[in-house]
Design a protein around this motif. Sequence first.
Motif, PDB file in Angstrom:
ATOM      1  N   ALA A   1      -2.117   3.681  10.250  1.00 47.73           N
ATOM      2  CA  ALA A   1      -1.971   2.362   9.646  1.00 47.73           C
ATOM      3  C   ALA A   1      -2.230   1.287  10.691  1.00 47.73           C
ATOM      4  CB  ALA A   1      -0.576   2.183   9.067  1.00 47.73           C
TER       5      ALA A   1
ATOM      6  N   ALA B   1      -4.890   3.303   6.380  1.00 42.80           N
ATOM      7  CA  ALA B   1      -4.867   1.976   5.770  1.00 42.80           C
ATOM      8  C   ALA B   1      -5.022   0.913   6.848  1.00 42.80           C
ATOM      9  CB  ALA B   1      -3.569   1.749   5.011  1.00 42.80           C
TER      10      ALA B   1
ATOM     11  N   VAL C   1       5.761  -0.753   8.184  1.00 41.76           N
ATOM     12  CA  VAL C   1       4.999   0.479   8.052  1.00 41.76           C
ATOM     13  C   VAL C   1       5.986   1.639   8.055  1.00 41.76           C
ATOM     14  CG1 VAL C   1       3.254   1.985   9.063  1.00 41.76           C
ATOM     15  CG2 VAL C   1       2.985  -0.496   9.219  1.00 41.76           C
TER      16      VAL C   1
ATOM     17  N   THR D   1       3.035  -7.647   4.497  1.00 39.45           N
ATOM     18  CA  THR D   1       2.423  -6.347   4.234  1.00 39.45           C
ATOM     19  C   THR D   1       3.481  -5.254   4.295  1.00 39.45           C
ATOM     20  OG1 THR D   1       0.289  -6.971   5.182  1.00 39.45           O
ATOM     21  CG2 THR D   1       0.755  -4.642   5.073  1.00 39.45           C
TER      22      THR D   1
ATOM     23  N   ILE E   1       3.392  -0.959   4.046  1.00 39.81           N
ATOM     24  CA  ILE E   1       2.580   0.258   3.929  1.00 39.81           C
ATOM     25  C   ILE E   1       3.512   1.455   3.983  1.00 39.81           C
ATOM     26  CG2 ILE E   1       0.799   1.691   4.994  1.00 39.81           C
ATOM     27  CD1 ILE E   1      -0.429  -0.856   6.181  1.00 39.81           C
TER      28      ILE E   1
ATOM     29  N   GLN F   1       3.185   5.687   3.807  1.00 40.69           N
ATOM     30  CA  GLN F   1       2.227   6.789   3.834  1.00 40.69           C
ATOM     31  C   GLN F   1       2.958   8.125   3.923  1.00 40.69           C
ATOM     32  OE1 GLN F   1       0.064   5.379   7.344  1.00 40.69           O
ATOM     33  NE2 GLN F   1      -1.701   4.910   6.055  1.00 40.69           N
TER      34      GLN F   1
ATOM     35  N   VAL G   1       0.860  -1.188   0.000  1.00 34.62           N
ATOM     36  CA  VAL G   1       0.000   0.000   0.000  1.00 34.62           C
ATOM     37  C   VAL G   1       0.891   1.231   0.000  1.00 34.62           C
ATOM     38  CG1 VAL G   1      -1.783   1.263   1.239  1.00 34.62           C
ATOM     39  CG2 VAL G   1      -1.793  -1.241   1.274  1.00 34.62           C
TER      40      VAL G   1
END
Length: 135
Positions: free
Chosen positions: A84, A62, A97, A73, A75, A77, A53
């Motif tokens: 998140a 998210a 993240v 995963t 992510i 941002q 993402v």
Amino acid sequence: MKHFPGVACVSFLALCCAAGSAGAQTADIKTIVSVGGPPIVLNQNSQLNMAGVFMIGGSTSATVIQNGTNNATGILQFGGTNSASVGQAGVNNLAFVGQTGQSATSLVSQLGAMNTGAIAQFGAINSSTVNQSSP
């Protein structure tokens, strides 16, 4: 030069048969790019789950939930306010993240035999939680 495509096909077939149930595994691989879009919620329930993402905007949010044998995963941002959340249940779980903005909040929760979680936050106000446990 002679080619033997039949040999390659037989070898591939033997490999697939030897793998047994590996041929029946399911995979769910998603890549989401959002520029100024709405919050993202993604649920994955395959044996192999992968989510990437990437979000840019004023306020990014998210949520990724993964239930499978292998979960991964990532992510990223970039926004004023970033949020998140990652929930993973499986044998192998990996979550990353990365957040840059005025404020960043993240939660990573993992239940599995092998869990890896990393959070990088660059903002004036940062908050993060990582929960990891094995069954």
